[in-house]
Write a protein that holds these residues in place. Structure first.
Motif, PDB file in Angstrom:
ATOM      1  N   LEU A  66       0.843  -1.158   0.089  1.00 40.43           N
ATOM      2  CA  LEU A  66       0.059   0.109  -0.140  1.00 40.43           C
ATOM      3  C   LEU A  66       0.927   1.395  -0.039  1.00 40.43           C
ATOM      4  CD1 LEU A  66      -2.897  -0.787   2.433  1.00 40.43           C
ATOM      5  CD2 LEU A  66      -3.054  -0.871  -0.017  1.00 40.43           C
ATOM      6  N   THR A  67       2.049   1.314   0.701  1.00 42.47           N
ATOM      7  CA  THR A  67       3.051   2.291   0.780  1.00 42.47           C
ATOM      8  C   THR A  67       3.668   2.609  -0.583  1.00 42.47           C
ATOM      9  OG1 THR A  67       3.187   1.836   3.226  1.00 42.47           O
ATOM     10  CG2 THR A  67       4.661   3.467   2.091  1.00 42.47           C
ATOM     11  N   PHE A  68       3.899   1.622  -1.276  1.00 37.25           N
ATOM     12  CA  PHE A  68       4.557   1.693  -2.513  1.00 37.25           C
ATOM     13  C   PHE A  68       3.621   2.201  -3.523  1.00 37.25           C
ATOM     14  CE2 PHE A  68       8.180  -0.914  -0.984  1.00 37.25           C
ATOM     15  CZ  PHE A  68       9.261  -0.195  -1.612  1.00 37.25           C
ATOM     16  N   LEU A  69       2.349   1.726  -3.436  1.00 36.42           N
ATOM     17  CA  LEU A  69       1.313   2.218  -4.355  1.00 36.42           C
ATOM     18  C   LEU A  69       0.506   3.315  -3.997  1.00 36.42           C
ATOM     19  CD1 LEU A  69      -0.396  -1.207  -5.013  1.00 36.42           C
ATOM     20  CD2 LEU A  69       1.221  -0.004  -6.602  1.00 36.42           C
ATOM     21  N   GLY A  70       0.872   4.084  -2.902  1.00 35.78           N
ATOM     22  CA  GLY A  70       0.474   5.113  -2.427  1.00 35.78           C
ATOM     23  C   GLY A  70       1.202   6.410  -2.786  1.00 35.78           C
ATOM     24  N   GLY A  71       2.000   6.249  -3.737  1.00 37.12           N
ATOM     25  CA  GLY A  71       2.787   7.780  -4.111  1.00 37.12           C
ATOM     26  C   GLY A  71       4.004   7.981  -3.329  1.00 37.12           C
ATOM     27  N   ALA A  72       4.500   6.973  -2.711  1.00 34.30           N
ATOM     28  CA  ALA A  72       5.715   7.058  -2.048  1.00 34.30           C
ATOM     29  C   ALA A  72       6.956   7.629  -2.937  1.00 34.30           C
ATOM     30  CB  ALA A  72       6.575   5.817  -1.189  1.00 34.30           C
TER      31      ALA A  72
ATOM     32  N   ILE B 233       0.435  11.009  -7.918  1.00 33.22           N
ATOM     33  CA  ILE B 233      -0.551  10.076  -8.352  1.00 33.22           C
ATOM     34  C   ILE B 233      -1.121  10.881  -9.627  1.00 33.22           C
ATOM     35  CG2 ILE B 233      -1.136   8.900  -6.388  1.00 33.22           C
ATOM     36  CD1 ILE B 233      -3.576  10.542  -6.186  1.00 33.22           C
ATOM     37  N   THR B 234      -0.920  12.008  -9.569  1.00 29.28           N
ATOM     38  CA  THR B 234      -1.331  12.709 -10.751  1.00 29.28           C
ATOM     39  C   THR B 234      -0.573  12.097 -12.170  1.00 29.28           C
ATOM     40  OG1 THR B 234       0.486  14.665 -10.356  1.00 29.28           O
ATOM     41  CG2 THR B 234      -1.712  14.907  -9.634  1.00 29.28           C
ATOM     42  N   MET B 235       0.531  11.541 -11.890  1.00 28.43           N
ATOM     43  CA  MET B 235       1.325  11.036 -13.289  1.00 28.43           C
ATOM     44  C   MET B 235       0.533   9.913 -13.687  1.00 28.43           C
ATOM     45  SD  MET B 235       5.079  11.453 -11.042  1.00 28.43           S
ATOM     46  CE  MET B 235       5.859  10.751 -12.515  1.00 28.43           C
ATOM     47  N   LEU B 236      -0.439   9.250 -12.991  1.00 26.46           N
ATOM     48  CA  LEU B 236      -0.852   7.930 -13.505  1.00 26.46           C
ATOM     49  C   LEU B 236      -2.080   8.436 -14.605  1.00 26.46           C
ATOM     50  CD1 LEU B 236      -1.677   6.199  -9.882  1.00 26.46           C
ATOM     51  CD2 LEU B 236       0.465   5.861 -11.905  1.00 26.46           C
TER      52      LEU B 236
ATOM     53  N   LYS C 183      -8.238   7.491  -9.578  1.00 27.53           N
ATOM     54  CA  LYS C 183      -9.449   7.247  -8.903  1.00 27.53           C
ATOM     55  C   LYS C 183      -9.254   6.165  -7.844  1.00 27.53           C
ATOM     56  CE  LYS C 183     -12.639   9.570 -12.188  1.00 27.53           C
ATOM     57  NZ  LYS C 183     -11.666  10.032 -13.089  1.00 27.53           N
ATOM     58  N   ILE C 184      -8.671   5.013  -8.671  1.00 29.19           N
ATOM     59  CA  ILE C 184      -8.592   3.878  -7.876  1.00 29.19           C
ATOM     60  C   ILE C 184      -7.465   3.981  -6.772  1.00 29.19           C
ATOM     61  CG2 ILE C 184      -7.449   1.512  -7.978  1.00 29.19           C
ATOM     62  CD1 ILE C 184      -8.475   1.126 -10.858  1.00 29.19           C
ATOM     63  N   SER C 185      -6.285   4.750  -6.938  1.00 26.53           N
ATOM     64  CA  SER C 185      -5.307   5.126  -6.057  1.00 26.53           C
ATOM     65  C   SER C 185      -6.226   5.827  -4.505  1.00 26.53           C
ATOM     66  CB  SER C 185      -4.293   6.099  -6.345  1.00 26.53           C
ATOM     67  OG  SER C 185      -3.522   5.509  -7.535  1.00 26.53           O
ATOM     68  N   LEU C 186      -7.110   6.707  -5.020  1.00 25.04           N
ATOM     69  CA  LEU C 186      -7.804   7.494  -3.833  1.00 25.04           C
ATOM     70  C   LEU C 186      -8.406   6.360  -2.919  1.00 25.04           C
ATOM     71  CD1 LEU C 186      -9.372  10.421  -5.882  1.00 25.04           C
ATOM     72  CD2 LEU C 186      -7.355  10.556  -4.385  1.00 25.04           C
ATOM     73  N   PHE C 187      -8.663   5.194  -3.001  1.00 26.23           N
ATOM     74  CA  PHE C 187      -9.224   4.256  -2.152  1.00 26.23           C
ATOM     75  C   PHE C 187      -7.967   3.624  -1.181  1.00 26.23           C
ATOM     76  CE2 PHE C 187     -12.423   4.177  -5.322  1.00 26.23           C
ATOM     77  CZ  PHE C 187     -13.573   4.260  -4.803  1.00 26.23           C
TER      78      PHE C 187
ATOM     79  N   LEU D 290      -1.940  10.061   3.577  1.00 30.92           N
ATOM     80  CA  LEU D 290      -0.733  10.146   4.719  1.00 30.92           C
ATOM     81  C   LEU D 290       0.300  10.716   3.821  1.00 30.92           C
ATOM     82  CD1 LEU D 290      -0.857   6.983   6.787  1.00 30.92           C
ATOM     83  CD2 LEU D 290      -2.332   8.914   7.103  1.00 30.92           C
ATOM     84  N   ILE D 291       0.915  10.244   2.918  1.00 36.40           N
ATOM     85  CA  ILE D 291       2.085  10.558   2.096  1.00 36.40           C
ATOM     86  C   ILE D 291       1.541  11.585   1.456  1.00 36.40           C
ATOM     87  CG2 ILE D 291       3.586  10.106   0.234  1.00 36.40           C
ATOM     88  CD1 ILE D 291       3.290   7.096   0.794  1.00 36.40           C
ATOM     89  N   SER D 292       0.402  12.105   1.100  1.00 35.11           N
ATOM     90  CA  SER D 292       0.361  13.470   0.453  1.00 35.11           C
ATOM     91  C   SER D 292       0.279  14.554   1.527  1.00 35.11           C
ATOM     92  CB  SER D 292      -1.213  13.476  -0.219  1.00 35.11           C
ATOM     93  OG  SER D 292      -1.464  14.591  -0.873  1.00 35.11           O
ATOM     94  N   GLY D 293      -0.127  14.182   2.825  1.00 34.92           N
ATOM     95  CA  GLY D 293      -0.262  15.380   3.752  1.00 34.92           C
ATOM     96  C   GLY D 293       1.089  15.470   4.304  1.00 34.92           C
ATOM     97  N   MET D 294       2.116  14.554   4.379  1.00 32.81           N
ATOM     98  CA  MET D 294       3.460  14.592   4.720  1.00 32.81           C
ATOM     99  C   MET D 294       4.216  15.415   3.518  1.00 32.81           C
ATOM    100  SD  MET D 294       5.796  14.278   6.891  1.00 32.81           S
ATOM    101  CE  MET D 294       5.175  12.910   8.085  1.00 32.81           C
TER     102      MET D 294
END
Length: 253
Positions: free
Chosen positions: A178-184, A188-191, A197-201, A207-211
Motif C-alpha cells: 500500500l505504501t509503494f502504491l500510495g505515491g511514495a 498520483i497525478t502522473m497516473l 481514482k483507484i489510488s484514492l481508495f 498520509l504521504i500526500s499530507g506529509m
C-alpha cells in the motif's frame, strides 16, 4: 491513573529497543539509505523534477512514511505479543495495572521509537539531498499522529496474533504494498485518470500526500482531507481497543 506502572512499562520497552539497536534503528535507516542511492541518485538523475521539486527530495516524505508505518506496527505488535508468548504477561495481569494504562505504556513506547526512527531518517536524507521543510509544525504533527495511530494499530495486531507469522502479515503483505502504491515514489497525478481514482481508495495516499505538503506545499490530496484521514484512523483504532477490553479481553491467549 497509575503513573509509576505506565512509566515502568514504557522504560522496559525503551530498554528493549536499545538492547536491539541494530535491528530497531540501524537496519531501517540503512534500508532507507539504499532507496536514496537507487531511486534518488540513479533514477532521480533521469526523472528530473516532479511538481517543481527535485526527484531525490520529492521522495523523502514517502521514504519517511515507509519505515515509519512498518516499524510503528511491528514495535507495538511485538511489544505486547512477546509477553503473551513467553508467559510473562501474567506478571502484568497480577499487578495493579489497568488495560488502559498498559495501552498507554506499550503504545507510547512504540510511538517514541517511531519518532526516533523518523528523526534519524530525516538526518540521513540530509546526507543525500538538500531539502527544506515548508511547514515544520504540520510535518511534526503528521509524524506524531502517524506514529501514534499505527502504533495503536500494531497493538491491536499484537492482541489478535497467535503466532510470530501473523505479526508479519499486515506489515509485509499489506502495509508495504500500500505504501509503494500510495505515491511514495511518484505523484498520483502522473497516473492515468482511472488509476488516479483507484489510488484514492488507498488510505496511505492521504498520509504521504499530507506529509509531502508539509515539506513542499504540494499535495495530491487536499491537506484537510489528509488530516481528517489520519485523525479518523486514530479514532477508529481507539474505538477498537476500547471495544476489545470492553468485551472482556484479558491480555492473554
Amino acid at each position: 491513573m497509575n503513573l509509576p506502572a505506565i512509566r515502568a512499562i514504557y522504560k522496559f520497552e525503551m530498554a528493549r529497543t536499545f538492547r536491539t539497536l541494530l535491528e530497531s534503528m540501524l537496519s531501517p535507516v540503512l534500508s532507507t539509505s539504499l532507496y536514496f542511492i537507487v531511486f534518488g541518485a540513479a533514477i532521480g538523475a533521469r526523472v528530473g523534477n516532479v511538481d517543481g521539486v527535485d526527484y531525490a527530495a520529492f521522495i523523502i516524505p514517502g521514504l519517511l512514511m515507509l519505515p515509519l508505518l512498518n516499524e510503528s506496527i511491528s514495535n507495538a505488535a511485538f511489544g505486547i505479543y512477546m509477553p503473551k508468548w513467553a508467559g510473562t504477561i501474567f506478571e502484568l495481569l497480577s499487578a495493579p495495572v489497568s488495560a488502559f494504562e498498559a495501552v498507554i505504556g506499550y503504545v507510547g513506547a512504540a510511538a517514541t521509537k517511531s519518532l526516533m526512527l523518523g528523526t534519524l531518517i530525516l538526518i540521513t536524507a540530509r546526507c543525500f539531498v538538500p531539502y527544506h521543510i515548508e511547514h515544520p509544525f504540520w510535518m511534526f504533527a503528521f509524524l506524531v499522529l502517524t506514529a501514534l495511530s499505527f502504533s495503536l494499530f500494531g497493538f491491536i495486531i499484537g492482541l489478535w496474533a497467535d503466532s510470530f507469522q501473523r505479526l508479519q502479515v499486515v506489515p509485509m503483505l499489506i502495509m508495504t504494498p500500500l505504501t509503494f502504491l500510495g505515491g511514495a515514489f511518484y505523484s498520483i497525478t502522473m497516473l492515468p485518470p482511472l488509476w488516479q481514482k483507484i489510488s484514492l481508495f488507498n488510505p496511505i495516499v492521504y498520509l504521504i500526500s499530507g506529509m509531502r505538503w508539509s515539506f513542499y506545499g504540494k499535495a495530491d490530496v487536499d491537506v484537510a482531507v489528509s488530516l481528517a484521514a489520519i485523525l479518523g484512523f486514530l479514532a477508529l483504532c481507539l474505538a477498537i481497543v476500547w471495544w476489545i477490553f470492553r468485551t472482556g479481553y484479558k491480555l492473554r491467549n
